[in-house]
Scaffold this motif. Structure first.
Motif: not given
Length: 721
Positions: A25-32, A36-46
């Motif tokens: 993983d050349e950029a360990p920040l990306i999976p984080i 996080k963006v999936r968490e925000v997306e799920a909240k926005a969908q609801r």
């Protein structure tokens, strides 16, 4: 925090990955960021994108730009690796864009210079540390901006012209031109730096309740029951659980989220708490339908005190009263004089009404509360609600602000001190049960009937399936099939247009199902009472069940006596009342268009007149602040869209004073969406069970019942279970 792209590159250039970074993983920040963006997306969908997730959205957008600049400038990366990392960052950015398209208020947060608040800085720092980055010392220590000395005006400009000063209030102000100073107030001292000052804490606090961390009921430790009841007036007696709460007030506790189950006497507890704390003048903000009941309870439990109900412009109020009772709808025109009268306490009944922080109603309540805390060192602040959580754990936000426990972005000093005393941080797993306990100790009081009222019978919700076998019923089922087919056809068009994306044969893409259902729900809300949407369909089901439910209520009444009949729509209530009249039964009606006087007269007649057999009640207008314990059976002719509304209706009967088992009979239209709605309503009980009652309940969907029902229809039409 950097605010421009060049500055971002300068900042990120200083970061180096530790040797523990994985080679793959050349950029360990990306999976984080992806998580996080999936968490925000799920909240926005609801539709539940609260303050914490807005900051999270903001920080993700900033870090995507920052990381893209770092990847482009990294000379050690091969062209292929650089291309792959940029592609992954583009994926995160795409989700951000789609989320902003869903909630357009997020668009302004995409600006580079938005992520500058201390909360955002802490969140950015924590994620970078999680990724293994090494940060310079100046980015590790983050300080809060100095609080503004002046507070916002109590009356916003748009409400200034609406302010009234009743003549009696002017007389009181002339009689008492100067308020007694609160000598306990002192100039604010500089708050000592604490270990947790650099952490973002609101998200972890919500998470602690959302997961029910630590288990156990959400109830602070209360004193034992006193040996003697010195509070009840002659002829009345408070119950042991009420005595324990009042002892906590006697010992000096002054802010409470009183979240007892409906029916356990929160109104009486609050009235007596004001007497114990000598919190007069006291302001009580309530739904319109319970104003008269509150005045009666003040007279009943504290006959030495005077209560006045504020109606309209308040021409008839007793300005020298001890307790001022006002409903949410007219509060806005009385802000000015209420803010100057020297209130020593405030009660917000049905406090979940203020959960929407963007509403003027919530802003009015919070502004008054802030003003009281400025003038009083230890005011009595009570938030009452048996259902503090409706859909999302961030429903706590407004209530915690009202009580002065948090300010929306971080805990206030008293709660911060309790969190600091745990010796833990959000990076520690043990922090979450400790944090939940710390918040509970601030004054959450949650008791269940089965725990504290041993003589109060249990309640049972019994479903009665009915078959809609007439022509009208068949037309409803046909309309439901057509709706499901329309949803399935829209799903297939989307899947065919984009390709199967690796779906197995027969596999259904849940993201597309949600998209289709949300689109249908939005169209249905815009269309109103059309003939082919989920709202009109549920209303037609209620109409079809009306006479069946009324007939069952007649049979029930002949067997058990008084019955409370709940419906959601006026036409269903009208049909039921006509059926009861034809059966020779006397009824009373509780509807939204009644005056407080006629409403109370109907309640009194039902409870006290043996000749009144059935109370026909609106689910929305009679679901709170009504005592109808003369009956022990409830018929729910129509289903609500929320579990809380159903619970509130049943608890009009299942409350203190009831000495018989209570049964609620839900009339369910078999082979229709009604059955699924009942199942979804029951599943919504899980959030309160986990967050408040400490039960080990599996987390369920926090989607609305409407959205979940449409998703179910779509899956059914596609052949899924």
């Amino acid at each position: 925090m950097p605010t421009t792209a060049p500055a971002a590159r300068t900042s990120t250039a200083r970061r180096t990955r530790t040797s523990s970074a994985r080679r793959d993983d050349e950029a360990p920040l990306i999976p984080i960021l992806a998580r996080k963006v999936r968490e925000v997306e799920a909240k926005a969908q609801r539709g539940k994108l609260g303050p914490t997730n807005r900051v999270k959205f903001q920080v993700i957008a900033f870090l995507v730009r920052e990381e893209r600049a770092r990847v482009k400038a990294d000379a050690e990366l091969t062209d292929g690796a650089r291309s792959e990392l940029l592609k992954r960052l583009d994926g995160v950015a795409t989700i951000l864009a789609k989320t902003a398209a869903r909630d357009t208020s997020l668009i302004q947060l995409l600006e580079v210079d938005q992520a500058t608040s201390p909360v955002a800085k802490r969140m950015r720092r924590d994620w970078l540390l999680e990724s293994g980055a090494e940060l310079p010392a100046d980015e590790l220590i983050i300080t809060d901006a100095a609080p503004a000395k002046a507070t916002a005006a109590l009356v916003p400009p748009q409400l200034a012209e609406r302010q009234v000063i009743p003549p009696q209030v002017e007389a009181r102000q002339m009689a008492h031109p100067f308020l007694a100073p609160d000598l306990a107030l002192r100039a604010p001292r500089e708050t000592p730096r604490r270990r947790l000052d650099g952490w973002e804490l609101m998200g972890p606090l919500y998470k602690a309740f959302e997961t029910g961390a630590g288990g156990g009921s959400a109830c602070m430790e209360l004193p034992p029951v006193p040996e003697f009841d010195r509070l009840s007036p002659k002829g009345l007696e408070i119950m042991p659980h009420q005595s324990r709460f009042l002892e906590a007030v006697r010992e000096g506790h002054r802010s409470f989220l009183l979240a007892d189950e409906p029916g356990l006497g929160k109104t009486a507890e609050s009235v007596l708490a004001a007497s114990v704390a000598d919190a007069y003048p006291l302001l009580v903000v309530v739904p319109n339908v319970v104003k008269m009941n509150w005045a009666r309870e003040v007279e009943r439990w504290t006959p030495q005190r005077r209560a006045t109900v504020i109606q309209g412009d308040g021409e008839d109020i007793d300005a020298f009263a001890d307790v001022f009772i006002v409903n949410y709808e007219v509060l806005d025109r009385h802000l000015a004089w209420l803010g100057e009268i020297g209130l020593a306490g405030m009660v917000v009944d049905e406090a979940h009404f203020i959960k929407n922080l963007t509403s003027q109603r919530s802003r009015n309540v919070l502004a008054l509360a802030a003003g009281i805390r400025e003038r009083m060192s230890h005011p009595l602040m009570l938030a009452l609600t048996g259902t503090p959580l409706i859909n999302d754990v961030e429903d706590f936000d407004a209530i915690w602000r009202f009580l002065g426990w948090t300010n929306g972005t971080k805990p206030e000093p008293e709660l911060m001190e309790r969190l600091d005393e745990t010796g833990l941080t959000p990076a520690d797993k043990a922090f979450y049960p400790a944090a939940r306990s710390a918040v509970i100790s601030m004054g959450i009081v949650r008791r269940l009937k089965t725990d504290v009222a041993k003589d109060l019978p249990d309640k049972l919700v019994a479903d009665l399936p009915v078959e809609l076998d007439d022509e009208y019923g068949r037309s409803i089922r046909q309309a439901e099939r057509e709706l499901a087919q329309r949803l399935a056809a829209r799903y297939r068009r989307i899947v065919e247009a984009r390709g199967d994306r690796g779906l197995a044969i027969g596999e259904i893409d849940e993201d597309v199902v949600r998209l289709v259902a949300q689109h249908e729900l939005d169209e249905s809300k815009a269309a109103g009472s059309g003939e082919d949407n989920v709202f009109s369909m549920v209303r037609r089901i209620g109409q079809a069940k009306a006479l069946l439910a009324a007939d069952y209520a007649v049979q029930l009444q002949r067997s058990v006596g008084k019955v409370v009949f709940f419906a959601k729509h006026i036409d269903v209530m009208d049909a039921a009342e006509a059926h009861f009249a034809a059966a020779g039964l006397r009824t009373v009606s509780l509807r939204g268009d009644q005056s407080a006087t006629s409403r109370q007269a109907a309640i009194d007649a039902f409870n006290n007149d043996p000749g009144v057999s059935i109370a026909v009640c609106s689910l929305t207008a009679a679901g709170v602040g009504v005592n109808m314990q003369a009956a022990s059976n409830v018929v729910l002719a129509e289903l609500s869209w929320t579990a809380a509304e159903q619970t509130q209706a049943i608890d009009r009967v299942h409350r203190i004073g009831q000495d018989e088992p209570v049964t609620a009979w839900r009339i369910i239209a078999a082979h229709t969406i009604d059955t699924k709605i009942a199942e979804l309503i029951d599943s919504k009980q899980g959030l309160a069970l986990r967050a408040l009652d400490g039960h080990a309940v599996e987390p369920g969907s926090s989607d609305s019942v409407q959205l979940s029902a449409l998703m179910h229809l779509t899956r059914s039409a596609l052949g899924a279970a």
